[in-house]
Each structure stands twice: as C-alpha cells, then as structure tokens.
Design an enzyme around this catalytic site. Sequence first.
Site, PDB file in Angstrom:
ATOM      1  N   TYR A  69     -12.409   4.920  14.110  1.00  0.00           N
ATOM      2  CA  TYR A  69     -11.392   5.351  13.156  1.00  0.00           C
ATOM      3  C   TYR A  69     -11.204   6.863  13.228  1.00  0.00           C
ATOM      4  CZ  TYR A  69      -8.683   5.396   8.822  1.00  0.00           C
ATOM      5  OH  TYR A  69      -7.676   5.554   7.903  1.00  0.00           O
TER       6      TYR A  69
ATOM      7  N   ASN B 217       3.272   5.061   9.276  1.00  0.00           N
ATOM      8  CA  ASN B 217       2.236   4.794   8.274  1.00  0.00           C
ATOM      9  C   ASN B 217       1.296   3.664   8.671  1.00  0.00           C
ATOM     10  OD1 ASN B 217       1.140   4.507   5.350  1.00  0.00           O
ATOM     11  ND2 ASN B 217       2.134   2.531   5.730  1.00  0.00           N
TER      12      ASN B 217
ATOM     13  N   LYS C 279      -7.718   8.903  14.126  1.00  0.00           N
ATOM     14  CA  LYS C 279      -7.089   9.804  13.165  1.00  0.00           C
ATOM     15  C   LYS C 279      -7.169  11.273  13.597  1.00  0.00           C
ATOM     16  CE  LYS C 279      -5.537   6.749  10.268  1.00  0.00           C
ATOM     17  NZ  LYS C 279      -4.075   6.566  10.092  1.00  0.00           N
TER      18      LYS C 279
ATOM     19  N   GLY D 169       0.791  -1.218   0.000  1.00  0.00           N
ATOM     20  CA  GLY D 169       0.000   0.000   0.000  1.00  0.00           C
ATOM     21  C   GLY D 169       0.825   1.270   0.000  1.00  0.00           C
ATOM     22  N   ILE D 170       0.383   2.252   0.775  1.00  0.00           N
ATOM     23  CA  ILE D 170       1.041   3.552   0.810  1.00  0.00           C
ATOM     24  C   ILE D 170       2.492   3.425   1.259  1.00  0.00           C
ATOM     25  CG2 ILE D 170       1.110   5.777   2.004  1.00  0.00           C
ATOM     26  CD1 ILE D 170      -1.963   5.719   2.045  1.00  0.00           C
TER      27      ILE D 170
ATOM     28  N   ASP E 185       5.418  -4.813  15.572  1.00  0.00           N
ATOM     29  CA  ASP E 185       4.043  -4.430  15.876  1.00  0.00           C
ATOM     30  C   ASP E 185       4.103  -3.060  16.533  1.00  0.00           C
ATOM     31  OD1 ASP E 185       1.513  -4.008  16.911  1.00  0.00           O
ATOM     32  OD2 ASP E 185       1.317  -6.006  17.802  1.00  0.00           O
ATOM     33  N   VAL E 186       3.651  -2.021  15.825  1.00  0.00           N
ATOM     34  CA  VAL E 186       3.803  -0.654  16.333  1.00  0.00           C
ATOM     35  C   VAL E 186       3.026  -0.406  17.623  1.00  0.00           C
ATOM     36  CG1 VAL E 186       4.285   0.296  14.047  1.00  0.00           C
ATOM     37  CG2 VAL E 186       1.929   0.300  14.918  1.00  0.00           C
TER      38      VAL E 186
END
Length: 236
Positions: free
Chosen positions: A152, A88, A156, A17-18, A61-62
């Site tokens: 979510y 990210n 964010k 992905g990104i 694992d962040v």
Amino acid sequence: MKDLKNKVAYITGGTKGIGFGVAKALVNEGMKVAISGRSQSSVDQALKEFNSDAVLGIVSDVSKLKDENKAVTKIIEKWEHIDVVLANAGVGNFAPIDEMTAEEWHQMIDVNLNGVFHTLKASVEGLKKSKGYYITLASLAGTNFFANGAGYNASKFGVVGFTQAAMLDLRQYDIKVSTIMPGSVATHFNDNEPSEKDAWKIQPEDIGQLVVDLLKMNERTLPSKIEIRPTRPDKK
C-alpha cells in the site's frame, strides 16, 4: 473556477465512501457528475441514492486503460466536455511483506497507481480543452510508511510522486493538478463498516468540501499537495 454550475466532473470509485461524498458535494454546487465503479450493482445502487439527472453511472475498472477511455468517451458524448477528474479508486491489502501474495501486490499497484495514470491518460486531452483540474486521492500512507503496509505504501508513495510530476508537466496547459492525502476516513475501505465508532475520523463530506474549495481557488493559486487528518486521534 468561479462558477461550478454545469461544470462536468468524473470521479473514479465514486459509488461509495470518499468518491460518493465528493460527488454529492459537487452535485450540490450544480455540477454534472459521472461516477464509476467496478460492478453494475454498485453503480446502480449509487444512482438510486442520488436519483438525479445530474449523475451518470459508469462501470469501469481503472486498472484497464480501455475501460477508462470508454468512460471518458461516454462522459464527453453526454455532456460535451470534461472539467474535473478525481482519481479516487483504490484498494488496500495489508500483510507483512513475506506473507503478501503476488496477487495482492499487483492488485494494489494496478488499481492505486496504474489506475491514476490510466484515468489521466484517458482524460488529459479533454482537460486541455477545458483548462480543467485533475486531482488524485493519495493518502498519508504516501509519505508515512508502516509495518504490514509495504504494498500500500509503495502504491501511494507512487501516486504522490506521479501527481507532483504530472502537475509540472500539465501546468503549461493551464491544467491544475493536486493530490489529496487523507489520514483516517470513515469509509468502507478495508472491509470497515462505518458507524458511530468512526465519528472521530474525517468524513467523506469533509473531503467533498475540500474538493469544492480547491475548485473555487483563485486560478493563480494551486495547492498542489494537501495533507488532511482528524483533529483528534481515537481515544483507545
């Protein structure tokens, strides 16, 4: 950063992905890039696609500070310094708040919000030494709320606030801090399988180009919060 060649970057969630798109853009600029993912299989697959000595794969694992500390230690042991960090990694669980489980809520807060803190906490001393750049990947969902998005949105909105405050804290060390807030991106996020139907969306390489542009920005100038969206919405 006038010359990106041999600068060192760390990208969480960089196996697809990104994150993968940004990693490709940075490698093309001559940078050395460490990418992390939560599983060895995802890291191995990404490394196979890169097939480059300029890329280091790390399982992390962040949501666990100890994992991020180990990741940054590996990067500095291999390349001696760290110049750019892109937080990210992210997950999304979407449901009405009365139907969302506690597990789904905590997963988003742990990965999306706690994760960006853990990644910065682990790398900040290295960034002080290099006068580097810390970037978070937020979302337009960090300023625009929507139904079924309470968890979510909360994560964010938190990322945006965290990053802007961290920018004020760290500018005294000549560390640049920015948050990128994309709209619809053609990735595997939320179990999507990218295809021609996603051609109207932002592409991962577009975010990669944006990150390169940020890194090359004159050191006197800091775009601290960047909203990015598709030029035209999907025609339904």
